[in-house]
Enzyme design. Structure first.
Site, PDB file in Angstrom:
ATOM      1  N   CYS A 203      53.621  53.895  61.651  1.00  0.00           N
ATOM      2  CA  CYS A 203      52.563  54.381  60.780  1.00  0.00           C
ATOM      3  C   CYS A 203      52.234  55.833  61.115  1.00  0.00           C
ATOM      4  O   CYS A 203      52.683  56.370  62.124  1.00  0.00           O
ATOM      5  CB  CYS A 203      51.310  53.519  60.924  1.00  0.00           C
ATOM      6  SG  CYS A 203      51.418  51.950  60.031  1.00  0.00           S
TER       7      CYS A 203
ATOM      8  N   HIS B  70      46.442  56.606  58.408  1.00  0.00           N
ATOM      9  CA  HIS B  70      45.163  56.084  58.914  1.00  0.00           C
ATOM     10  C   HIS B  70      44.584  56.958  60.012  1.00  0.00           C
ATOM     11  O   HIS B  70      45.236  57.849  60.563  1.00  0.00           O
ATOM     12  CB  HIS B  70      45.331  54.635  59.406  1.00  0.00           C
ATOM     13  CG  HIS B  70      46.241  54.489  60.594  1.00  0.00           C
ATOM     14  ND1 HIS B  70      45.801  54.652  61.879  1.00  0.00           N
ATOM     15  CD2 HIS B  70      47.554  54.163  60.682  1.00  0.00           C
ATOM     16  CE1 HIS B  70      46.805  54.428  62.724  1.00  0.00           C
ATOM     17  NE2 HIS B  70      47.883  54.145  62.020  1.00  0.00           N
TER      18      HIS B  70
END
Length: 461
Positions: A387, A368
């Site tokens: 992440c 992301h």
């Protein structure tokens, strides 16, 4: 790993020329990051000692099987790769090694078969070149470097620079200026500030034994072989955790390279294989439960409505219904008693930024964007909860799904306004893109040259 196909019986004992070639190839296995002892080693010692045996058929079958295994390892890699989850069950199978072996024998080209089967891209060649120079210099004494002096008396430093291939020869007469230039090259190799000064960090990296460095390069070589088949068929995203970088590869070309931010040691990123199946613009951030109760809840308790409003958070029940936060008794909640979900609304201040590349993961991780771009300037980019934050992720998203371009083509301010206006937009990919998140200490940098990164999770023993 897949099982190599077996070739038909090959008369190695009567075919002296090809037998010599295959034995020489086995003996030089270390040039490819392999171990000659894995390929009929004891039998070849017996043959070289002129010890005769009645089981000629057994010997020839053993040499044939060893040859198939050797060329399979050359083409596809020897070692199991350190991934905890393989979501596409990827096994390389683009070549029939047995047929390649028989064809090479038939055409008299057995000696050239390794070069034919190996990957051909520059990154692989750079790793192989680094392996060759360290194999050549691995027997240098190289005692630990303890002095910070940059002069010809610092023999351990000069020997280590030679062992790593940073200097072409072992030159004990090197002056200070030349040593400083070479030290900067070493700092670049270890992704450190290139100031030409001996500091604690560079000393620690230089003093790692060459045998460990050889293992790291060999593992990376075998990983690139393992990846080669899928790269020949379609574009593939490769993220390496210690390097905190991302390559988008197709065949022998790098289509896209960028820096990443990966998990810190307390919340590591997990190696895996999956497929990116959709691009999400202006995503929600569904806050993981651990982060919600350990990090957000204490802050929420101090000023519930103000904190939630400032962070653009919503509170949901277990069925996904949005709740009025003023109706919740926040002071009665704790880590063991938190029956809610927290979600951050879309926008440029969202923790995921404005783009999320979605893939299935049992660890609730994804690629992301991020609003905190300054962290990409660090060399050691280990800051996330697991992440992977991707620099310039908009460029990668447009390569995967051109349909997102109209939403990203405006000025950053207008894109942020669009996020607030449009809300979450999902773009399924027409063709899923394989994603490999790996853990390799020896790995290419931005220009493809081999670098050695910090073993941040202490996985390489």
């Amino acid at each position: 790993m897949f099982s190599p196909a077996k070739a038909q019986h090959i008369p190695w004992l009567s075919d002296t020329s090809n037998r010599q070639i295959i034995c020489q190839l086995f003996a030089g296995a270390s040039r490819y990051g392999l171990d000659e002892k894995d390929y009929a080693y004891k039998t070849i010692l017996l043959l070289n000692s002129n010890i005769h045996t009645l089981d000629t058929l057994g010997i020839e079958q053993e040499l044939t099987n060893a040859a198939v295994s050797f060329f399979t390892d050359i083409a596809f890699g020897k070692q199991e790769n350190r991934v905890s989850y393989n979501g596409i069950n990827y096994h390389p199978n683009s070549l029939n090694i047995a047929d390649s072996l028989l064809g090479a024998i038939h055409t008299g080209s057995l000696a050239a078969l390794p070069e034919k089967l190996e990957p051909h891209h520059t990154i692989y060649r750079e790793l192989k070149k680094q392996l060759a120079v360290m194999e050549l210099n691995k027997d240098l004494a190289c005692p630990p470097i303890t002095s910070e002096a940059l002069d010809s008396n610092n023999h351990p430093l000069i020997e280590k620079l030679s062992q790593l291939g940073i200097t072409d020869t072992l030159d004990y007469g090197m002056d200070e200026d030349s040593l400083r230039i070479k030290l900067r090259i070493a700092q670049r190799m270890f992704e450190m500030m290139e100031d030409g000064k001996i500091r604690e960090g560079i000393l620690e990296e230089l003093n790692i034994p060459v045998q460990k460095r050889l293992y790291e390069v060999k593992h990376a070589l075998n990983t690139w072989r393992w990846l080669n088949s899928v790269q020949q068929e379609q574009g593939v995203i490769i993220v390496n955790i210690p390097a905190a970088n991302l390559f988008y590869m197709y065949r022998d070309s790098v289509l896209f390279y960028t820096r990443c931010i990966v998990g810190k040691p307390a919340t590591p990123t997990t190696p895996l294989v999956s497929q990116v199946h959709e691009v999400i613009l202006f995503p929600y951030w569904n806050v993981p439960h651990d982060i919600a109760v350990k990090e957000l809840l204490p802050a929420i308790k101090s000023a519930p409505l103000e904190y939630l409003d400032y962070g653009n958070y919503q509170v949901l029940d277990k069925n996904g219904k949005v709740l009025d936060p003023s109706s919740i008794h926040w002071q009665q909640l704790n880590r063991d008693n938190f029956p809610y979900k927290i979600r951050q609304l879309f926008g440029c201040d969202n923790a995921l930024g404005i783009i999320k590349l979605n893939f299935f993961s049992p660890y609730s991780t994804y690629l992301h964007d991020t609003p905190n771009k300054s962290y990409f300037l660090f060399n050691g980019r280990y800051f996330s909860h697991g992440c992977i934050r991707v620099e310039n992720v908009d460029e990668l998203a447009e390569m995967l799904e051109p349909g997102v371009h109209p939403y990203l083509a405006d000025t950053p301010a207008n894109v942020c306004d669009l996020a607030a206006d449009k809300g979450q937009l999902i773009f399924p990919l027409k063709k899923k893109v394989p994603l490999f998140i790996l853990y390799e200490v020896a790995w290419p940098g931005s220009n493809g040259a081999t670098r050695f990164y910090e073993d941040i999770y202490n996985k390489v023993k």
